[in-house]
Design a protein around this motif. Structure first.
Motif, PDB file in Angstrom:
ATOM      1  N   SER B 231      -9.675  28.360 -49.752  1.00 35.37           N
ATOM      2  CA  SER B 231      -9.872  26.884 -49.853  1.00 35.37           C
ATOM      3  C   SER B 231     -10.744  26.464 -50.716  1.00 35.37           C
ATOM      4  O   SER B 231     -10.512  25.205 -51.413  1.00 35.37           O
ATOM      5  N   LEU B 235      -9.848  23.734 -53.678  1.00 43.21           N
ATOM      6  CA  LEU B 235     -10.410  22.472 -53.718  1.00 43.21           C
ATOM      7  C   LEU B 235     -11.232  22.329 -55.264  1.00 43.21           C
ATOM      8  O   LEU B 235     -11.236  21.265 -55.876  1.00 43.21           O
ATOM      9  N   LYS B 260      -3.407  28.570 -42.753  1.00 37.18           N
ATOM     10  CA  LYS B 260      -4.750  27.873 -42.436  1.00 37.18           C
ATOM     11  C   LYS B 260      -5.337  27.229 -43.479  1.00 37.18           C
ATOM     12  O   LYS B 260      -5.803  26.565 -43.571  1.00 37.18           O
ATOM     13  N   GLU B 263      -3.673  23.926 -44.375  1.00 41.50           N
ATOM     14  CA  GLU B 263      -4.134  22.996 -43.417  1.00 41.50           C
ATOM     15  C   GLU B 263      -5.568  22.620 -43.971  1.00 41.50           C
ATOM     16  O   GLU B 263      -5.787  21.373 -43.775  1.00 41.50           O
ATOM     17  N   GLU B 264      -6.265  23.335 -44.297  1.00 45.05           N
ATOM     18  CA  GLU B 264      -7.837  23.195 -44.692  1.00 45.05           C
ATOM     19  C   GLU B 264      -7.639  22.128 -46.080  1.00 45.05           C
ATOM     20  O   GLU B 264      -8.368  21.345 -46.083  1.00 45.05           O
ATOM     21  N   SER B 266      -5.063  20.543 -47.306  1.00 43.71           N
ATOM     22  CA  SER B 266      -4.308  19.236 -46.983  1.00 43.71           C
ATOM     23  C   SER B 266      -5.174  18.080 -46.938  1.00 43.71           C
ATOM     24  O   SER B 266      -4.835  16.888 -47.194  1.00 43.71           O
ATOM     25  N   LYS B 267      -6.371  18.143 -46.401  1.00 41.74           N
ATOM     26  CA  LYS B 267      -7.120  16.937 -46.003  1.00 41.74           C
ATOM     27  C   LYS B 267      -7.695  16.532 -47.370  1.00 41.74           C
ATOM     28  O   LYS B 267      -7.744  15.187 -47.330  1.00 41.74           O
ATOM     29  N   GLN B 268      -7.673  17.160 -48.334  1.00 38.77           N
ATOM     30  CA  GLN B 268      -8.207  16.498 -49.680  1.00 38.77           C
ATOM     31  C   GLN B 268      -7.040  16.158 -50.747  1.00 38.77           C
ATOM     32  O   GLN B 268      -7.340  15.750 -51.756  1.00 38.77           O
ATOM     33  N   LYS B 271      -6.475  12.563 -51.640  1.00 37.40           N
ATOM     34  CA  LYS B 271      -7.857  12.130 -52.259  1.00 37.40           C
ATOM     35  C   LYS B 271      -7.819  12.483 -53.740  1.00 37.40           C
ATOM     36  O   LYS B 271      -8.179  11.741 -54.540  1.00 37.40           O
TER      37      LYS B 271
END
Lengths: 101, 302
Positions: B231, B235, B260, B263-264, B266-268, B271
Motif C-alpha cells: 500500500s 501511494l 485489503k 481498500e487501503e 482507495s482512500k487516496q 485525491k
C-alpha cells in the motif's frame, strides 16, 4: 558368444556411418566428464571446466564459469556449454539459429 | 523398470563390443531400444558404466556403444565438429546429459512451433527476449495441461538464466501484457516493419525494456507480500504520478491480500487523481480464481 554370434542378432554399425547424421550422444555425469577430457578440456580441483594449456575456466552461454556437475549439454556453434537449465538451451536456440526463425 | 533380457546379453559382452555401434535386428527388440527411457538408461549406466546410448534424432533409432572403445579418430572428428562456427541445425552432433535429454527434446519441439501471441514480433526481437518469451509461452502451455511442477521449474530456470528481469517479463507475458501489446498497440506498426526493419527492431526491443522497467509498478501479489508494504509503495507511485499501477493475484489467500490493499489505497485514489478499476475473470481451467486491480492516472488531474 563371439562377435560372429553378436552380428547375427545385432546390426553392427561403424562410427563413419553415423557421424554425418543428427545424433545425440547421451551420457551420465561421469561419462560427460570422460568425454570432455577426451575432447581436450580439463577439470580443475573445484570441478570447473578449463582449457588445460591456459588453465582458464570455460564459460557457458550465460557467460558464467561452468562446473562439470552443471553441464547439461555441449552444442556445436562452436563448443557451446549448456547448463542443466532449459533457459540456457533456449538462449542457445535463440542466439545461434536466428536465421532459421 | 528393469532392462529387457536381450539388453542384459549385450551388457554381458563388455569389451567385446569394441568400437561398434549396436542396434538389435529383431523388430521388437529394436522398438524396445528405441523407446528406452531415462530410468532405463540410468540402470544401464549403473550396470555397465562404459555403455552409452547414441540417439539418431531423425530416425529415432538408438544405438549402444562402449565409450572407452571409441577410436581416437572419431573423438578427433567430434572435436573438429565442435570447433566449427555453425548457424544451422543440420547434421549436428550433440553431447547431452541423460538427466537433461527429455527436457531438451520437449522444449526444442515447442521452440520450433509458431506462437500466435508473439509471432508478429518474434523475428525482430533480440535473442534474449526471443528466448524469454518463447520460454514464457512454454510455461503457459504447461500450465494449460495442468503440468504445474514442470511449469514452475521452467520459471525457476528463467530466473537463474536471466535474473529478476527475466522473471518479470515471464510474469508479464502470462498476464497477457505482451499479447495485448502485440494485438492492439503494435497492430499497425508491424505492417510498416518490413520497410523499416532495422528501426522497428530498435523500437520493439526498447519497448520491451521499458515494460520491464515500469514493471516496478506492476505487482504480482504472492507470499510474502504484506498489505502495508505494498500500500505504501502504491501511494508513493500515485504521489509521483506514475501513469499505470496494477495488482494481479491468483488463489484465495492472495486475493484476500489484494482486496485489503485495494481498500487501503482507495482512500487516496480520487485525491491523487486516479481511477481504480477491478477485474475478477471467470475461474480458469486450472481452478484458480484471479483478481486484478488497476490504478490509472486521469488526464489533466493533479
Amino acid at each position: 558368444m563371439e562377435m560372429k554370434e553378436l552380428g547375427k542378432k545385432y546390426n553392427l554399425l561403424g562410427w563413419e556411418e553415423i557421424l554425418d547424421k543428427n545424433i545425440n550422444i547421451i551420457l551420465n555425469n561421469e561419462q560427460m566428464e570422460l568425454l570432455v577430457k577426451k575432447m581436450g578440456c580439463a577439470i580443475d580441483v573445484e570441478g570447473f571446466i578449463i582449457d588445460p594449456a591456459t588453465k582458464e575456466r570455460k564459460h557457458s552461454i550465460d557467460s558464467a564459469e561452468i562446473n562439470i556437475k552443471e553441464l547439461g549439454a555441449i552444442m556445436p556453434g562452436s563448443t557451446v556449454f549448456i547448463k542443466k537449465n532449459i533457459a540456457s538451451f533456449s538462449q542457445y536456440l535463440a542466439e545461434y539459429y536466428e536465421k532459421s526463425q | 523398470m528393469p532392462l529387457p533380457g536381450w539388453l542384459q546379453i549385450v551388457l554381458s559382452y563388455g569389451k567385446k563390443i569394441g568400437s561398434w555401434l549396436l542396434n538389435p535386428k529383431n523388430e521388437k527388440d529394436n522398438r524396445s531400444l528405441k523407446n528406452i527411457d531415462c530410468k532405463q538408461i540410468n540402470i544401464l549406466s549403473k550396470t555397465n558404466v562404459n555403455i552409452i546410448v547414441i540417439n539418431d534424432r531423425d530416425s529415432g533409432n538408438n544405438y549402444l556403444c562402449d565409450i572407452n572403445a571409441i577410436p581416437k579418430s572419431v573423438i578427433d572428428k567430434i572435436t573438429k565438429h565442435y570447433e566449427l562456427e555453425r548457424d544451422d541445425r543440420k547434421n549436428q552432433i550433440r553431447i547431452v546429459n541423460r538427466e537433461f535429454q527429455n527436457g531438451l527434446l520437449d522444449y526444442e519441439k515447442y521452440y520450433d512451433k509458431k506462437v500466435a501471441s508473439i509471432d508478429k514480433i518474434f523475428m525482430y526481437l533480440d535473442p534474449e527476449y526471443k528466448s524469454i518469451l518463447k520460454l514464457s509461452a512454454y510455461v503457459e502451455s504447461l500450465l494449460s495441461k495442468a503440468q504445474h511442477n514442470e511449469a514452475q521449474k521452467v520459471k525457476e530456470d528463467i530466473g537463474l538464466q536471466y535474473g529478476s528481469n527475466g522473471r518479470k517479463l515471464c510474469n508479464l507475458y502470462l498476464q497477457g501484457y505482451i499479447s495485448s501489446m502485440v494485438d492492439s498497440y503494435l497492430k499497425d506498426l508491424t505492417s510498416i516493419a518490413k520497410f523499416k526493419e532495422s528501426s522497428f527492431k530498435v523500437y520493439i526491443n526498447n519497448l520491451i525494456r521499458q515494460i520491464i522497467q515500469y514493471s516496478e509498478w506492476i505487482f504480482f501479489i504472492n507470499n510474502p507480500y504484506k498489505v502495508k508494504e505494498v500500500s505504501v509503495k502504491i501511494l508513493e507511485g500515485m504521489q509521483k504520478g506514475i501513469l499505470y499501477i496494477a495488482l494481479h493475484s491468483a488463489g484465495y489467500k492472495n486475493i484476500k491480500t489484494t482486496e485489503k490493499i485495494a481498500e487501503e489505497v482507495s482512500k487516496q485514489v480520487a485525491k491523487c487523481g486516479y481511477e481504480l478499476k477491478q477485474d475478477r475473470p471467470p475461474i480458469t481451467d486450472s481452478l484458480c480464481p484471479t483478481y486484478n486491480v488497476f490504478l490509472i492516472k486521469q488526464k489533466n488531474k493533479q
